[in-house]
Design a protein around this motif. Structure first.
Motif, mmCIF file in Angstrom:
data_model
loop_
_atom_site.group_PDB
_atom_site.id
_atom_site.type_symbol
_atom_site.label_atom_id
_atom_site.label_comp_id
_atom_site.label_asym_id
_atom_site.label_seq_id
_atom_site.Cartn_x
_atom_site.Cartn_y
_atom_site.Cartn_z
ATOM 1 N N ASP A 101 0.716 -1.208 0.088
ATOM 2 C CA ASP A 101 -0.135 -0.027 0.111
ATOM 3 C C ASP A 101 0.796 1.114 -0.029
ATOM 4 O O ASP A 101 0.427 2.332 0.205
ATOM 5 N N GLU A 121 -4.408 8.882 -8.621
ATOM 6 C CA GLU A 121 -5.756 8.266 -9.093
ATOM 7 C C GLU A 121 -5.864 6.949 -9.492
ATOM 8 O O GLU A 121 -4.980 6.503 -10.258
ATOM 9 N N SER A 122 -6.416 6.065 -8.808
ATOM 10 C CA SER A 122 -6.475 4.790 -9.192
ATOM 11 C C SER A 122 -7.465 4.557 -10.590
ATOM 12 O O SER A 122 -8.375 5.364 -10.877
ATOM 13 N N ASP A 126 -11.821 4.680 -7.653
ATOM 14 C CA ASP A 126 -12.207 4.489 -6.335
ATOM 15 C C ASP A 126 -11.195 5.181 -5.262
ATOM 16 O O ASP A 126 -11.357 5.420 -4.093
ATOM 17 N N ASP A 127 -9.919 5.501 -5.737
ATOM 18 C CA ASP A 127 -9.110 6.112 -4.762
ATOM 19 C C ASP A 127 -8.416 7.332 -5.538
ATOM 20 O O ASP A 127 -7.982 7.124 -6.627
ATOM 21 N N SER A 128 -8.177 8.323 -4.862
ATOM 22 C CA SER A 128 -7.416 9.196 -5.333
ATOM 23 C C SER A 128 -6.949 10.216 -4.029
ATOM 24 O O SER A 128 -7.235 10.134 -2.948
ATOM 25 N N LYS A 146 -4.527 1.735 -2.254
ATOM 26 C CA LYS A 146 -5.445 0.421 -2.168
ATOM 27 C C LYS A 146 -4.139 -0.697 -2.764
ATOM 28 O O LYS A 146 -3.668 -0.613 -3.416
ATOM 29 N N TYR A 151 -2.484 2.469 -10.578
ATOM 30 C CA TYR A 151 -2.796 4.024 -10.431
ATOM 31 C C TYR A 151 -1.964 4.740 -11.659
ATOM 32 O O TYR A 151 -1.155 4.215 -12.048
#
Length: 231
Positions: A101, A121-122, A126-128, A146, A151
């Motif tokens: 991670d 940003e993924s 979902d993730d940034s 994550k 990414y």
């Protein structure tokens, strides 16, 4: 040189500029007329560096040079900010996985940059996240990503209100068959449980996606059952 108010052809003059310990570079642009008896060059420079200026006069196939006695610059932080100087895009973005991670992000600094904006940003959206890194730091660790996710990282240099173009690089937090992307497997290392005759029998060693060694025996040797050993 230029003694006694000597008249010279403007086409015989050459302006050269050097940044700190760099090389002298000739300015290709022609000077602009300012008034009846004045000529002026406009030269773009990196404002946070010290520069030297010299003027060359072509004579008999050679150049005679007159160098300005004092260096020019560097400009102050306030002067650079007010000049609307735009820093160059960071280069050589390198991302090294550390854990499942976290990654280490490094880049080649941009001239005069005061700070760097990092945004990631993924690919699944979902993730940034983002962070600001002060100039003088050429790398940073990004954590709490994550697990097993692809990414894209974006790096931008900042000077006052001006910013560079975005440099980007893709990376993943996935482990490849139980190893991180930075671990290396030596295909020439065979485990202790490998039969002693393998050293003479192996013809080709292929490393498959499961990191197994498939040993193919030379034609003419005693045929042995196909066997597979894990590295």
């Amino acid at each position: 040189m230029f003694e006694g108010g000597e008249d010279v052809d403007i086409g015989a003059l050459r302006l050269e500029v050097k940044a700190e310990d760099g090389c002298w570079k000739s300015i290709e642009e022609k000077p602009l007329r300012r008034g009846k008896d004045k000529q002026m060059w406009r030269v773009k420079v990196v404002p946070c560096k010290e520069h030297y200026v010299r003027l060359g006069l072509a004579r008999d196939g050679c150049f005679d040079y007159l160098q300005h006695p004092e260096s020019i610059g560097p400009a102050s932080t306030e002067e650079i900010a007010n000049s609307h100087f735009r820093p160059s895009t960071p280069e050589d973005i390198t991302i090294t996985p550390l854990t499942s991670d976290s990654v280490d992000v490094s880049w080649t600094p941009s001239s005069c940059a005061e700070s760097y904006e990092l945004w990631y940003e993924s690919h699944d959206g979902d993730d940034s996240g983002n962070m600001t890194v002060s100039a003088g730091f050429g790398s940073v660790t990004v954590s709490e990503l994550k697990n097993c996710t692809d990414y894209t990282m974006y790096v931008t240099a900042m000077v006052g209100d001006e910013f560079s173009g975005e440099a980007e690089a893709e990376f993943t937090t996935c482990k490849l068959n139980g190893t991180t992307a930075t671990e290396k497997v030596n295909a020439n290392q065979i485990g202790d449980d490998t039969p002693a005759s393998c050293e003479q029998a192996v013809k080709d060693v292929d490393l498959n996606l499961n990191l197994n060694l498939n040993l193919h025996y030379n034609q003419g040797l005693e045929t042995l059952p196909d066997q597979t050993w894990s590295c």
